[in-house]
Design an enzyme around this catalytic site. Structure first.
Site, PDB file in Angstrom:
ATOM      1  N   TYR A 138       0.845  -1.184   0.000  1.00 15.56           N
ATOM      2  CA  TYR A 138       0.000   0.000   0.000  1.00 15.56           C
ATOM      3  C   TYR A 138       0.882   1.235   0.000  1.00 15.56           C
ATOM      4  CZ  TYR A 138      -3.833   3.166   0.879  1.00 15.56           C
ATOM      5  OH  TYR A 138      -4.756   4.169   0.734  1.00 15.56           O
ATOM      6  N   GLN A 199     -10.842  -0.093   1.155  1.00 14.91           N
ATOM      7  CA  GLN A 199     -11.271  -0.990   0.075  1.00 14.91           C
ATOM      8  C   GLN A 199     -10.084  -1.655  -0.616  1.00 14.91           C
ATOM      9  OE1 GLN A 199     -11.799   2.259   0.248  1.00 14.91           O
ATOM     10  NE2 GLN A 199     -11.450   3.315  -1.698  1.00 14.91           N
ATOM     11  N   ASN A 222      -3.492   5.934   6.029  1.00 16.18           N
ATOM     12  CA  ASN A 222      -4.213   6.778   6.984  1.00 16.18           C
ATOM     13  C   ASN A 222      -4.939   5.920   8.021  1.00 16.18           C
ATOM     14  OD1 ASN A 222      -6.503   5.773   5.713  1.00 16.18           O
ATOM     15  ND2 ASN A 222      -6.904   7.638   4.548  1.00 16.18           N
ATOM     16  N   SER A 245       5.505   9.097  13.975  1.00 14.20           N
ATOM     17  CA  SER A 245       6.954   8.980  13.889  1.00 14.20           C
ATOM     18  C   SER A 245       7.612   9.683  15.075  1.00 14.20           C
ATOM     19  CB  SER A 245       7.444   9.583  12.573  1.00 14.20           C
ATOM     20  OG  SER A 245       8.767   9.173  12.311  1.00 14.20           O
ATOM     21  N   GLN A 267      11.629  15.516  12.218  1.00 15.09           N
ATOM     22  CA  GLN A 267      10.650  14.558  12.712  1.00 15.09           C
ATOM     23  C   GLN A 267       9.305  15.228  12.936  1.00 15.09           C
ATOM     24  OE1 GLN A 267      12.263  11.690  12.735  1.00 15.09           O
ATOM     25  NE2 GLN A 267      10.296  10.690  12.809  1.00 15.09           N
ATOM     26  N   HIS A 270       6.428  15.832  10.151  1.00 15.66           N
ATOM     27  CA  HIS A 270       5.546  14.768   9.658  1.00 15.66           C
ATOM     28  C   HIS A 270       4.089  15.100   9.965  1.00 15.66           C
ATOM     29  CE1 HIS A 270       8.156  11.676   8.028  1.00 15.66           C
ATOM     30  NE2 HIS A 270       8.980  11.830   9.048  1.00 15.66           N
ATOM     31  N   GLU A 335      11.700   4.927  17.907  1.00 18.82           N
ATOM     32  CA  GLU A 335      11.790   4.519  16.501  1.00 18.82           C
ATOM     33  C   GLU A 335      13.163   4.890  15.934  1.00 18.82           C
ATOM     34  OE1 GLU A 335       9.416   5.421  12.282  1.00 18.82           O
ATOM     35  OE2 GLU A 335       9.208   6.781  13.986  1.00 18.82           O
ATOM     36  N   HIS A 336      13.548   6.156  16.081  1.00 19.97           N
ATOM     37  CA  HIS A 336      14.862   6.638  15.646  1.00 19.97           C
ATOM     38  C   HIS A 336      15.630   7.123  16.866  1.00 19.97           C
ATOM     39  CE1 HIS A 336      11.974   7.629  12.301  1.00 19.97           C
ATOM     40  NE2 HIS A 336      12.892   6.987  11.591  1.00 19.97           N
ATOM     41  N   ASP A 369      16.061   7.875   6.226  1.00 22.33           N
ATOM     42  CA  ASP A 369      14.738   7.883   5.599  1.00 22.33           C
ATOM     43  C   ASP A 369      14.805   7.616   4.100  1.00 22.33           C
ATOM     44  OD1 ASP A 369      13.229   8.293   7.834  1.00 22.33           O
ATOM     45  OD2 ASP A 369      12.965  10.439   7.542  1.00 22.33           O
ATOM     46  N   GLU A 423       1.759 -37.499  28.843  1.00 24.48           N
ATOM     47  CA  GLU A 423       0.745 -36.488  28.546  1.00 24.48           C
ATOM     48  C   GLU A 423      -0.632 -37.099  28.297  1.00 24.48           C
ATOM     49  OE1 GLU A 423       2.175 -34.096  25.324  1.00 24.48           O
ATOM     50  OE2 GLU A 423       3.687 -33.094  26.556  1.00 24.48           O
ATOM     51  N   HIS A 428      -0.207 -40.754  19.993  1.00 20.45           N
ATOM     52  CA  HIS A 428       1.129 -40.222  19.747  1.00 20.45           C
ATOM     53  C   HIS A 428       2.181 -41.268  20.107  1.00 20.45           C
ATOM     54  CE1 HIS A 428      -0.826 -36.304  19.430  1.00 20.45           C
ATOM     55  NE2 HIS A 428       0.335 -35.728  19.161  1.00 20.45           N
TER      56      HIS A 428
END
Length: 441
Positions: A138, A199, A222, A245, A267, A270, A335-336, A369, A423, A428
């Protein structure tokens, strides 16, 4: 101008409670989004192409009568790449080469070994590594068009050996992003459909009459896309559901306050929920960074977004020393993580939790990045405590190999049977015991 960015000190009695409040991000479920996504998924699963076309008309103002009209020909991608300005084409090519080279080192191979016990019974064990058959990528469209994300998601899949890579990207009112299509061509994406939103996730997860079902879905989107990915997980694999981020910068007096301020801006621009935190043992350096922020911010095109982000979720934190800064970094698991210090290698051994670690004054997070090579799809919201960057391993799966000889069955059978009886699983046990007899019964 005085930016209302939070100031914290580890010496304050309420420091940890203030830090926890700073890191907290309300993850309230938007009931309208969840209900809308559930309906979209249900309709696409039931009606296939017809539902996708209807939602594409409603949400993207793109009115076509059949799904084939939403698929771009390979020549369209090739033309987008060929007609790029020379500097953009060269930048894409250089970034792609570096990303591909890095990820080729991650590729796992199948392996086997023969038992070397005293019995030398001929049993062979191993692991078979297989790429996924089909992956969906995506890519956001409209305002948020990121060719770098195409490279970062598609190239590891191709290095892994994924048989077919299908990209979906919305084109509101038919507006296509040339850089995104060029990146798809360069990365070797097999098919591209101009559809987006929940969709598109539904079509990838369940398949339609035209768009085949995939095994895994990767890529950002999104709130509707994120909600759809959460709901289809289990039907297909997903990379992650990423939060806003974030960057944590550990800096000492040898760092440039202007560079640190701009890295925080990078940063923060964003969106308003992005988080930029400076952690330093030097009070005077923190003051210099604050001065740089106030001097540089007015010239930033996305000033309003940066200011909102820094005001609501940014912070300047005074630590006692660099060792304490590393301990806090592990607690935050960013994250960073930038180590803007004189001796970053000395700190590295103390860092346990971070999505990506940027070493030294010249390593800006923005290089990671776009073009350094490692993946920019990273765990957020503290999930670096247990998660890793996107990589080739996300597009490969492993099957265990067990090849037991007749002699090996006599070695392993009694062990398995004893444990199975313990068991209460008699079948088995008997399945193992039957193979202790001579010859196939």
């Amino acid at each position: 101008m005085t930016l209302p960015i939070q100031r914290l000190s580890t010496r304050e009695a309420d420091f940890l409670s203030r830090l926890n409040a700073l890191l907290a991000l309300e993850a309230e479920t938007d009931e309208h989004i969840e209900n809308s996504v559930a309906e979209i998924l249900r309709n696409v699963r039931t009606l296939g192409d017809a539902a996708v076309l209807d939602y594409t008309r409603r949400f993207d103002q793109l009115d076509v009568s059949h799904m084939a009209a939403l698929e771009l020909a390979p020549s369209t991608l090739e033309e987008a790449f060929a007609t790029l300005p020379a500097d953009q084409r060269e930048a894409l090519e250089q970034a792609a080469t570096r990303i591909r080279t890095f990820h080729e080192r991650q590729k796992a191979e199948s392996w086997t070994y023969e038992e070397t016990s005293a019995t030398l019974d001929g049993t062979r064990l191993g692991q078979k590594v297989t790429p996924l058959d089909r992956v969906g990528l995506y890519v956001p469209g409209g305002k948020a068009s990121y060719p770098s994300s195409v490279l970062m998601n598609a190239l590891p899949a191709k290095v892994a050996g994924v048989l077919e890579l299908i990209m979906v990207t919305p084109t509101p009112r038919g507006e296509k992003n040339q850089l995104v299509l060029a990146a798809a061509h360069l990365a070797g994406v097999d098919r591209v459909f101009t559809l987006g939103g929940a969709q598109a996730i539904a079509a990838l997860a369940y398949g339609t009459q035209t768009l085949p079902r995939v095994d895994k879905i990767v890529g950002p989107g999104n709130a509707y896309v994120a909600a759809a990915k959460r709901r289809v997980f289990g039907v297909v694999g997903i990379d992650m559901v990423a939060g806003p981020s974030e960057v944590l910068i550990i800096a000492d007096d040898t760092a440039s306050p202007d560079w640190v301020a701009m890295d925080m801006f990078a940063q923060a621009e964003h969106d308003e929920l992005a988080q930029s935190i400076l952690l330093s043992p030097s009070a005077s350096f923190i003051e210099r960074v604050l001065s740089s922020i106030e001097r540089l911010l007015p010239d930033m095109p996305r000033r309003a977004v940066i200011e909102a982000s820094l005001s609501s979720r940014g912070a300047l934190i005074l630590a006692n020393d660099l060792q304490e800064a590393c301990a806090l970094a592990n607690r935050i698991a960013p994250e960073h993580l930038e180590l803007a210090v004189a001796a970053p290698q000395a700190l590295l051994e103390h860092i346990r939790h971070a999505g990506a670690i940027f070493m030294g004054h010249h390593t800006s997070e923005s290089l990671g990045d776009y073009c350094a090579g490692p993946n920019h799809v990273l765990p957020t919201s503290g999930s670096a405590r247990f998660s890793s960057p996107l990589g080739v391993y996300d597009f490969q799966k492993r099957s265990s190999l067990i090849d037991v000889s007749a002699t090996g069955a006599h070695t392993l059978g009694p062990i398995a049977a004893t444990l199975a009886h313990g068991e209460g699983l008699t079948a088995h046990a008997r399945a193992a015991e039957m193979r202790l007899k001579t010859g196939i019964q």
